[in-house]
Design a protein around this motif. Sequence first.
Motif, short mmCIF file in Angstrom:
data_model
loop_
_atom_site.label_atom_id
_atom_site.label_comp_id
_atom_site.label_asym_id
_atom_site.label_seq_id
_atom_site.Cartn_x
_atom_site.Cartn_y
_atom_site.Cartn_z
N SER A 334 0.83 -1.21 0.00
CA SER A 334 0.00 0.00 0.00
C SER A 334 0.86 1.25 0.00
N PHE A 335 0.35 2.28 -0.64
CA PHE A 335 0.97 3.61 -0.58
C PHE A 335 0.45 4.30 0.68
N LYS A 336 1.36 4.89 1.46
CA LYS A 336 0.95 5.56 2.70
C LYS A 336 1.64 6.90 2.81
N CYS A 337 0.86 7.92 3.19
CA CYS A 337 1.42 9.26 3.34
C CYS A 337 0.59 10.04 4.35
N VAL A 348 -5.06 24.50 -13.37
CA VAL A 348 -6.06 25.20 -12.57
C VAL A 348 -6.82 24.27 -11.62
N PHE A 349 -6.38 23.04 -11.49
CA PHE A 349 -7.05 22.12 -10.57
C PHE A 349 -6.03 21.22 -9.88
N ALA A 350 -6.08 21.22 -8.55
CA ALA A 350 -5.25 20.33 -7.76
C ALA A 350 -6.14 19.51 -6.84
N LEU A 351 -5.81 18.23 -6.71
CA LEU A 351 -6.49 17.36 -5.76
C LEU A 351 -5.58 17.24 -4.55
N ASP A 352 -6.03 17.80 -3.42
CA ASP A 352 -5.25 17.73 -2.19
C ASP A 352 -5.65 16.48 -1.42
N VAL A 353 -4.66 15.67 -1.04
CA VAL A 353 -4.91 14.38 -0.39
C VAL A 353 -4.29 14.42 1.01
N PHE A 354 -5.08 14.04 2.02
CA PHE A 354 -4.66 14.10 3.41
C PHE A 354 -4.68 12.70 4.02
N LYS A 355 -3.63 12.39 4.80
CA LYS A 355 -3.56 11.15 5.59
C LYS A 355 -4.00 9.94 4.76
N ALA A 356 -3.26 9.70 3.70
CA ALA A 356 -3.68 8.70 2.72
C ALA A 356 -2.99 7.36 2.92
N GLN A 357 -3.77 6.31 2.73
CA GLN A 357 -3.24 4.96 2.54
C GLN A 357 -4.09 4.31 1.46
N VAL A 358 -3.44 3.89 0.39
CA VAL A 358 -4.15 3.41 -0.79
C VAL A 358 -3.49 2.14 -1.31
N GLN A 359 -4.32 1.17 -1.67
CA GLN A 359 -3.81 -0.05 -2.30
C GLN A 359 -4.77 -0.47 -3.41
N ALA A 360 -4.22 -0.63 -4.60
CA ALA A 360 -5.03 -1.01 -5.76
C ALA A 360 -4.63 -2.40 -6.26
N ASN A 365 -7.64 -10.25 1.69
CA ASN A 365 -8.52 -10.31 2.88
C ASN A 365 -9.05 -8.94 3.29
N GLY A 366 -9.17 -8.04 2.34
CA GLY A 366 -9.72 -6.73 2.63
C GLY A 366 -8.87 -5.87 3.54
N LYS A 367 -7.56 -6.16 3.60
CA LYS A 367 -6.67 -5.41 4.49
C LYS A 367 -5.51 -4.84 3.70
N PHE A 368 -4.98 -3.71 4.19
CA PHE A 368 -3.82 -3.10 3.56
C PHE A 368 -2.61 -4.02 3.68
N GLY A 369 -1.80 -4.05 2.62
CA GLY A 369 -0.53 -4.75 2.68
C GLY A 369 0.53 -3.88 3.32
N GLU A 370 1.76 -4.34 3.28
CA GLU A 370 2.88 -3.59 3.85
C GLU A 370 2.91 -2.18 3.26
N ALA A 371 3.09 -1.18 4.11
CA ALA A 371 3.03 0.22 3.67
C ALA A 371 4.37 0.67 3.09
N GLU A 372 4.30 1.39 1.98
CA GLU A 372 5.46 2.07 1.42
C GLU A 372 5.26 3.56 1.66
#
Length: 416
Positions: A334-337, A348-360, A365-372
């Motif tokens: 998972s990506f974590k930040c 003219v458009f920025a997507l601001d992302v806060f406290k993110a953990q994402v895995q695609a 088992n519906g759980k995050f993998g090891e975080a990067e």
Amino acid sequence: MSHAHHLLKLLLLLLAVLAGSQPHGAVAAKFEVKDVTNKTCTIVELLMNFSIKYETVEEKEKLAFFPIPEDAVVSGNSTCGKGSSESSLLVVTFGTGHSVSFSFSRNSSVYYAEKLGVAYNLGDKHIFPDARRNDVSFSSESTGINAQVNTTYVCMTAQEIQMANATVVISAARIEAYVPGSDYSKEETVCEADKTTSTTTVPTTVTPTQPPTPKDPVSIKYNVTSSNGTCLLAQMGLQLNLTYITKYNKTGVEIINIDSNATASGFCESTSVGLSLKSERTSLWLFFSMNETSKKSYLSGVSVHINPFPEAQGGALNVTNTSLNYLQATLGKSFKCSSKQILQVSPVFALDVFKAQVQAFTVQNGKFGEAEECLLDQNNMLIPIIVGAALAGLVLIVLIAYLIGRKRSHAGYQTI
């Protein structure tokens, strides 16, 4: 067609409505058909985006997204018909062997855009770089567009017209067939979708002020699941940061938090994953892709549609970019930040992302993998380490200097 496949098609085609459009209101393409006396009989002005499903050389289904380009031209096959009751035709050609057509008919009181036709050349390697076939395919479908004779049909709201392997999304439309004069009629027939989304604004001469910046968005957990399991798991706060041109020709800024009231849905494919977040006036799509060579997943596309947007020219805002490379993570991880990230989607458009953990894609088992950890977090962790090491070094230098000074002081006194 399965429900999951239908949802996939719908959501990807929703991405198509925004493909290539820009904020400030993209410039709509305008086409006119004239008769032999050079009198205008048909005017069509609109934004048009295409989504074409095709088969690749690897026998996989793929979607191509593209807008009608600015250099599209009216074909000589267009016709006004022979009389006021005759069918008329607008044919527009563009690119390498592509075209789109509207066929019109009328009675004494109403005219109809009966059919919309799309011809697309699979041999165009710019749009279909890996297509298995090289022929020209054609699809057509009814539009549902009609208006009172001697009025202009107006519809700012996006309308999706689905065909066999093609979908066309039109918006910001102004259409009139059997034009009585040389330009649009002053009277308008407004589509039902615009009537349901319109808002009443009070005229004012005061220059609008920028709204206050909202608080940081709440971190919300999202997941997209198909019959094969979860393909996207995300925990994050999202904030839209948009710049636009107001009705007063001033620059405005709108900052919108995506909250828990947004309806989440999505789709899962072998090499693409989508997350859709829709609220009353805002639709946001996040599109994830997979790099099979590097074994990485990443955010490859973002599309936002805000309607109604009464402060902006055109009454709505559309922005899309499908060539991004954000939130990278190794497949299975998972990506974590924790730090705030500003993902620049367009100038003219920025997507601001806060406290993110994402895995695609590969979610077990519906759980995050090891975080990067993201680089911002790594830097934030390095700063206190560096400062601490510097302070420790400074203390050590002072201590050594003190001990040397003390030793010299003792050396200056000899016992008699």
